[in-house]
Design a protein around this motif. Structure first.
Motif, PDB file in Angstrom:
ATOM      1  N   PRO A 132     -11.820  -1.998  -0.945  1.00 49.87           N
ATOM      2  CA  PRO A 132     -12.157  -1.195  -1.986  1.00 49.87           C
ATOM      3  C   PRO A 132     -12.045   0.502  -1.430  1.00 49.87           C
ATOM      4  CG  PRO A 132     -13.367  -2.910  -2.584  1.00 49.87           C
ATOM      5  CD  PRO A 132     -12.762  -3.309  -1.023  1.00 49.87           C
ATOM      6  N   GLU A 133     -12.728   0.529  -0.176  1.00 48.96           N
ATOM      7  CA  GLU A 133     -12.681   1.761   0.330  1.00 48.96           C
ATOM      8  C   GLU A 133     -11.349   2.485   0.702  1.00 48.96           C
ATOM      9  OE1 GLU A 133     -14.550  -0.855   1.752  1.00 48.96           O
ATOM     10  OE2 GLU A 133     -16.240  -0.186   0.628  1.00 48.96           O
ATOM     11  N   ASP A 134     -10.221   1.540   1.191  1.00 55.35           N
ATOM     12  CA  ASP A 134      -8.706   1.723   1.313  1.00 55.35           C
ATOM     13  C   ASP A 134      -8.299   2.404   0.191  1.00 55.35           C
ATOM     14  OD1 ASP A 134      -9.039   1.121   4.058  1.00 55.35           O
ATOM     15  OD2 ASP A 134      -8.017  -0.936   3.416  1.00 55.35           O
ATOM     16  N   LEU A 135      -8.698   1.538  -1.142  1.00 56.02           N
ATOM     17  CA  LEU A 135      -8.150   2.037  -2.334  1.00 56.02           C
ATOM     18  C   LEU A 135      -8.570   3.330  -3.163  1.00 56.02           C
ATOM     19  CD1 LEU A 135      -6.531   1.531  -5.225  1.00 56.02           C
ATOM     20  CD2 LEU A 135      -8.734   0.046  -5.930  1.00 56.02           C
ATOM     21  N   ARG A 136      -9.964   3.476  -2.740  1.00 57.67           N
ATOM     22  CA  ARG A 136     -10.912   4.683  -3.099  1.00 57.67           C
ATOM     23  C   ARG A 136      -9.945   5.930  -2.262  1.00 57.67           C
ATOM     24  NH1 ARG A 136     -15.591   3.128  -2.245  1.00 57.67           N
ATOM     25  NH2 ARG A 136     -16.108   2.824  -4.348  1.00 57.67           N
ATOM     26  N   GLY A 137      -9.759   5.756  -0.990  1.00 51.92           N
ATOM     27  CA  GLY A 137      -9.087   6.820  -0.180  1.00 51.92           C
ATOM     28  C   GLY A 137      -7.791   7.133  -0.750  1.00 51.92           C
ATOM     29  N   LEU A 138      -7.119   6.206  -1.052  1.00 56.56           N
ATOM     30  CA  LEU A 138      -5.604   6.546  -1.628  1.00 56.56           C
ATOM     31  C   LEU A 138      -5.577   7.122  -2.945  1.00 56.56           C
ATOM     32  CD1 LEU A 138      -2.716   5.613  -1.183  1.00 56.56           C
ATOM     33  CD2 LEU A 138      -3.091   3.603  -2.539  1.00 56.56           C
ATOM     34  N   LEU A 139      -6.722   6.727  -3.865  1.00 57.20           N
ATOM     35  CA  LEU A 139      -6.692   7.420  -5.095  1.00 57.20           C
ATOM     36  C   LEU A 139      -7.247   8.712  -4.910  1.00 57.20           C
ATOM     37  CD1 LEU A 139      -8.352   4.300  -7.052  1.00 57.20           C
ATOM     38  CD2 LEU A 139      -5.965   5.321  -7.463  1.00 57.20           C
ATOM     39  N   VAL A 186     -13.346   1.155  -8.672  1.00 54.68           N
ATOM     40  CA  VAL A 186     -12.826   2.300  -8.043  1.00 54.68           C
ATOM     41  C   VAL A 186     -11.925   3.044  -8.674  1.00 54.68           C
ATOM     42  CG1 VAL A 186     -11.442   2.539  -5.862  1.00 54.68           C
ATOM     43  CG2 VAL A 186     -13.330   0.905  -5.729  1.00 54.68           C
ATOM     44  N   PHE A 187     -11.135   2.325  -9.254  1.00 57.57           N
ATOM     45  CA  PHE A 187     -10.100   2.949 -10.382  1.00 57.57           C
ATOM     46  C   PHE A 187     -10.961   3.939 -11.398  1.00 57.57           C
ATOM     47  CE2 PHE A 187      -6.738   0.130  -8.934  1.00 57.57           C
ATOM     48  CZ  PHE A 187      -5.719   0.948  -8.785  1.00 57.57           C
ATOM     49  N   VAL A 188     -11.901   3.446 -12.061  1.00 55.47           N
ATOM     50  CA  VAL A 188     -12.735   4.175 -13.102  1.00 55.47           C
ATOM     51  C   VAL A 188     -13.345   5.207 -12.468  1.00 55.47           C
ATOM     52  CG1 VAL A 188     -14.474   4.067 -14.727  1.00 55.47           C
ATOM     53  CG2 VAL A 188     -12.949   2.114 -14.629  1.00 55.47           C
ATOM     54  N   GLU A 189     -13.933   5.166 -11.285  1.00 50.11           N
ATOM     55  CA  GLU A 189     -14.659   6.197 -10.504  1.00 50.11           C
ATOM     56  C   GLU A 189     -13.628   7.423 -10.227  1.00 50.11           C
ATOM     57  OE1 GLU A 189     -16.656   4.013  -7.454  1.00 50.11           O
ATOM     58  OE2 GLU A 189     -18.280   3.519  -8.808  1.00 50.11           O
ATOM     59  N   ALA A 242       0.849  -1.074  -0.064  1.00 46.64           N
ATOM     60  CA  ALA A 242       0.001   0.193  -0.144  1.00 46.64           C
ATOM     61  C   ALA A 242       0.777   1.241  -0.100  1.00 46.64           C
ATOM     62  CB  ALA A 242      -0.904  -0.197   1.265  1.00 46.64           C
ATOM     63  N   SER A 243       1.858   1.081   0.814  1.00 43.93           N
ATOM     64  CA  SER A 243       2.782   2.684   0.859  1.00 43.93           C
ATOM     65  C   SER A 243       3.574   2.721  -0.729  1.00 43.93           C
ATOM     66  CB  SER A 243       3.903   2.433   1.939  1.00 43.93           C
ATOM     67  OG  SER A 243       4.443   1.271   1.652  1.00 43.93           O
ATOM     68  N   GLY A 288      -4.819  11.584  -5.935  1.00 44.36           N
ATOM     69  CA  GLY A 288      -5.194  12.088  -7.513  1.00 44.36           C
ATOM     70  C   GLY A 288      -4.625  11.293  -8.377  1.00 44.36           C
ATOM     71  N   GLY A 289      -3.854  10.484  -8.089  1.00 40.61           N
ATOM     72  CA  GLY A 289      -3.087   9.512  -9.184  1.00 40.61           C
ATOM     73  C   GLY A 289      -3.779   8.745 -10.204  1.00 40.61           C
ATOM     74  N   ALA A 290      -5.184   8.451 -10.142  1.00 43.34           N
ATOM     75  CA  ALA A 290      -5.873   7.903 -11.039  1.00 43.34           C
ATOM     76  C   ALA A 290      -5.995   8.448 -12.242  1.00 43.34           C
ATOM     77  CB  ALA A 290      -7.194   7.256 -10.658  1.00 43.34           C
ATOM     78  N   GLU A 291      -6.186   9.958 -12.069  1.00 36.09           N
ATOM     79  CA  GLU A 291      -6.205  10.575 -13.484  1.00 36.09           C
ATOM     80  C   GLU A 291      -4.973  10.681 -14.419  1.00 36.09           C
ATOM     81  OE1 GLU A 291      -7.027  14.388 -11.942  1.00 36.09           O
ATOM     82  OE2 GLU A 291      -9.140  13.867 -10.814  1.00 36.09           O
ATOM     83  N   HIS A 292      -3.812  10.279 -13.837  1.00 34.27           N
ATOM     84  CA  HIS A 292      -2.388  10.257 -14.648  1.00 34.27           C
ATOM     85  C   HIS A 292      -2.284   8.736 -15.255  1.00 34.27           C
ATOM     86  CE1 HIS A 292      -1.854  14.338 -13.515  1.00 34.27           C
ATOM     87  NE2 HIS A 292      -2.253  14.213 -12.323  1.00 34.27           N
ATOM     88  N   LEU A 293      -3.319   7.741 -15.011  1.00 33.45           N
ATOM     89  CA  LEU A 293      -3.003   6.272 -15.359  1.00 33.45           C
ATOM     90  C   LEU A 293      -3.657   6.406 -16.742  1.00 33.45           C
ATOM     91  CD1 LEU A 293      -3.924   4.437 -12.226  1.00 33.45           C
ATOM     92  CD2 LEU A 293      -1.716   5.033 -13.210  1.00 33.45           C
ATOM     93  N   GLY A 294      -2.970   5.690 -17.687  1.00 33.20           N
ATOM     94  CA  GLY A 294      -3.545   5.570 -19.131  1.00 33.20           C
ATOM     95  C   GLY A 294      -3.915   4.047 -19.178  1.00 33.20           C
ATOM     96  N   LEU A 295      -3.552   3.028 -18.438  1.00 37.18           N
ATOM     97  CA  LEU A 295      -4.045   1.750 -18.387  1.00 37.18           C
ATOM     98  C   LEU A 295      -3.816   1.244 -17.292  1.00 37.18           C
ATOM     99  CD1 LEU A 295      -4.736  -0.890 -19.946  1.00 37.18           C
ATOM    100  CD2 LEU A 295      -2.429  -1.249 -20.153  1.00 37.18           C
ATOM    101  N   VAL A 296      -4.991   0.412 -16.586  1.00 39.95           N
ATOM    102  CA  VAL A 296      -4.830  -0.168 -15.307  1.00 39.95           C
ATOM    103  C   VAL A 296      -5.075  -1.611 -15.655  1.00 39.95           C
ATOM    104  CG1 VAL A 296      -5.485  -0.540 -12.887  1.00 39.95           C
ATOM    105  CG2 VAL A 296      -5.654   1.668 -13.721  1.00 39.95           C
TER     106      VAL A 296
END
Length: 102
Positions: free
Chosen positions: A60-67, A92-95, A15-16, A71-79
């Motif tokens: 998924p809630e932990d992932l949502r909080g991290l994203l 969660v990544f798409v949201e 996670a870190s 703000g990193g999900a907006e810089h991902l071109g592919l997950v």
């Protein structure tokens, strides 16, 4: 791109480290994230590693909080999620702003 170099980094999924990667994505071109992990409880728990090599349950809630925090999900071109029951994590990544895909 033919003949171009593509930088790649391979690390254990903690996670870190995921948080640091997503934070570092700010101001960069789109990056690809490939997570190979286990999911349990019908996707309610993703199993990452802790900093000592043990299992770390990540919801998924932990992932949502991290994203949200990075703000990193907006810089991902592919997950690419390589796990059983990963549909919740994918949503969660798409949201959070990562592009949708199958």
């Amino acid at each position: 791109v033919t003949g171009g170099n593509v930088p790649m980094r391979v690390e254990l999924a903690t996670a870190s480290k995921l948080g640091r990667l997503l934070s570092a994505a700010q101001g960069t071109s789109r990056m690809m994230l490939h997570l190979s992990l286990h999911c349990s409880d019908n996707g309610q728990q993703m199993l990452l590693e802790d900093d000592n090599g043990g299992a770390h349950s990540f919801s998924p809630e932990d992932l949502r909080g991290l994203l949200t925090a990075t703000g990193g999900a907006e810089h991902l071109g592919l997950v690419f999620l390589n796990a059983c029951f990963s549909d919740l994590a994918g949503m969660v990544f798409v949201e959070a702003g990562a592009p949708p895909g199958i």
